[in-house]
Design a protein around this motif. Structure first.
Motif, short mmCIF file in Angstrom:
data_model
loop_
_atom_site.label_atom_id
_atom_site.label_comp_id
_atom_site.label_asym_id
_atom_site.label_seq_id
_atom_site.Cartn_x
_atom_site.Cartn_y
_atom_site.Cartn_z
N ILE A 285 37.35 41.04 35.44
CA ILE A 285 37.58 41.82 36.66
C ILE A 285 37.31 40.97 37.89
O ILE A 285 38.09 40.99 38.86
CB ILE A 285 36.69 43.09 36.65
N LEU A 286 36.23 40.22 37.86
CA LEU A 286 35.91 39.35 39.01
C LEU A 286 36.98 38.28 39.20
O LEU A 286 37.36 37.98 40.35
CB LEU A 286 34.54 38.71 38.82
N LEU A 287 37.47 37.71 38.10
CA LEU A 287 38.53 36.71 38.21
C LEU A 287 39.81 37.33 38.76
O LEU A 287 40.52 36.71 39.55
CB LEU A 287 38.80 36.06 36.85
N LEU A 288 40.09 38.56 38.36
CA LEU A 288 41.28 39.25 38.86
C LEU A 288 41.14 39.55 40.35
O LEU A 288 42.07 39.33 41.13
CB LEU A 288 41.50 40.55 38.08
N LEU A 289 39.98 40.04 40.75
CA LEU A 289 39.74 40.34 42.17
C LEU A 289 39.78 39.08 43.03
O LEU A 289 40.21 39.13 44.19
CB LEU A 289 38.41 41.07 42.35
N GLY A 290 39.30 37.98 42.47
CA GLY A 290 39.34 36.70 43.20
C GLY A 290 40.69 36.02 43.11
O GLY A 290 40.86 34.91 43.61
N GLU A 291 41.64 36.66 42.45
CA GLU A 291 43.00 36.15 42.28
C GLU A 291 43.05 34.81 41.56
O GLU A 291 43.88 33.96 41.83
CB GLU A 291 43.72 36.09 43.62
N PHE A 292 42.10 34.63 40.61
CA PHE A 292 42.11 33.43 39.78
C PHE A 292 42.98 33.61 38.54
O PHE A 292 43.41 32.63 37.93
CB PHE A 292 40.68 33.04 39.36
N ILE A 293 43.18 34.88 38.16
CA ILE A 293 44.08 35.18 37.04
C ILE A 293 45.03 36.29 37.49
O ILE A 293 44.75 37.03 38.43
CB ILE A 293 43.32 35.62 35.77
N LYS A 294 46.16 36.37 36.81
CA LYS A 294 47.15 37.40 37.13
C LYS A 294 46.87 38.65 36.30
O LYS A 294 46.11 38.62 35.34
CB LYS A 294 48.54 36.87 36.85
N GLU A 295 47.54 39.75 36.68
CA GLU A 295 47.33 41.03 36.00
C GLU A 295 47.67 40.96 34.52
O GLU A 295 47.00 41.56 33.69
CB GLU A 295 48.16 42.14 36.67
N VAL A 296 48.72 40.20 34.19
CA VAL A 296 49.14 40.08 32.79
C VAL A 296 48.04 39.43 31.96
O VAL A 296 47.72 39.87 30.86
CB VAL A 296 50.46 39.27 32.68
N ALA A 297 47.43 38.38 32.48
CA ALA A 297 46.35 37.70 31.77
C ALA A 297 45.13 38.62 31.64
O ALA A 297 44.46 38.64 30.61
CB ALA A 297 45.95 36.42 32.49
N PHE A 298 44.87 39.41 32.67
CA PHE A 298 43.76 40.35 32.64
C PHE A 298 43.96 41.38 31.53
O PHE A 298 43.07 41.64 30.73
CB PHE A 298 43.61 41.05 33.99
N VAL A 299 45.17 41.95 31.46
CA VAL A 299 45.46 42.96 30.44
C VAL A 299 45.35 42.34 29.05
O VAL A 299 44.77 42.95 28.14
CB VAL A 299 46.86 43.58 30.67
N ASP A 300 45.87 41.14 28.87
CA ASP A 300 45.78 40.48 27.57
C ASP A 300 44.32 40.23 27.19
O ASP A 300 43.93 40.45 26.04
CB ASP A 300 46.53 39.15 27.58
N LEU A 301 43.52 39.77 28.14
CA LEU A 301 42.12 39.50 27.86
C LEU A 301 41.38 40.77 27.46
O LEU A 301 40.64 40.79 26.47
CB LEU A 301 41.44 38.86 29.08
N VAL A 302 41.61 41.85 28.19
CA VAL A 302 40.94 43.11 27.88
C VAL A 302 41.41 43.64 26.52
O VAL A 302 40.60 44.16 25.74
CB VAL A 302 41.15 44.14 29.00
N LYS A 303 42.69 43.49 26.20
CA LYS A 303 43.20 43.92 24.88
C LYS A 303 42.51 43.15 23.76
O LYS A 303 42.11 43.73 22.76
CB LYS A 303 44.71 43.72 24.79
#
Length: 77
Positions: A26-44
């Motif tokens: 979540i912090l990486l997503l908020l800091g725009e270090f990762i994209k939404e697609v990578a975030f969803v994959d990581l959480v999955k």
């Protein structure tokens, strides 16, 4: 279910590690270090591994109980 069981569930190393990874994502997503697609994959992946390991652990605990019961019944005869 007792309160002790609920507390121990959230104090487990698997739970803490999973939550740390999700919070970091979540912090990486908020800091725009990762994209939404990578975030969803990581959480999955985190959720899948967490639930998979829990099912595996419960299965081995059940199997150990069954084997212990069989051993008791075999020794009593």
């Amino acid at each position: 279910m007792t309160d002790d069981n609920e507390e121990s569930r959230y104090a487990s190393r698997k739970w803490i590690l999973a939550m740390l990874i999700v919070v970091a994502a979540i912090l990486l997503l908020l800091g725009e270090f990762i994209k939404e697609v990578a975030f969803v994959d990581l959480v999955k992946w985190v959720a899948g591994l967490y639930f998979g390991f829990n099912v595996t652990q419960k299965g081995f605990e059940w199997l150990a109980g069954v084997l212990a019961d069989m051993k008791k019944k075999g020794g009593a005869e």
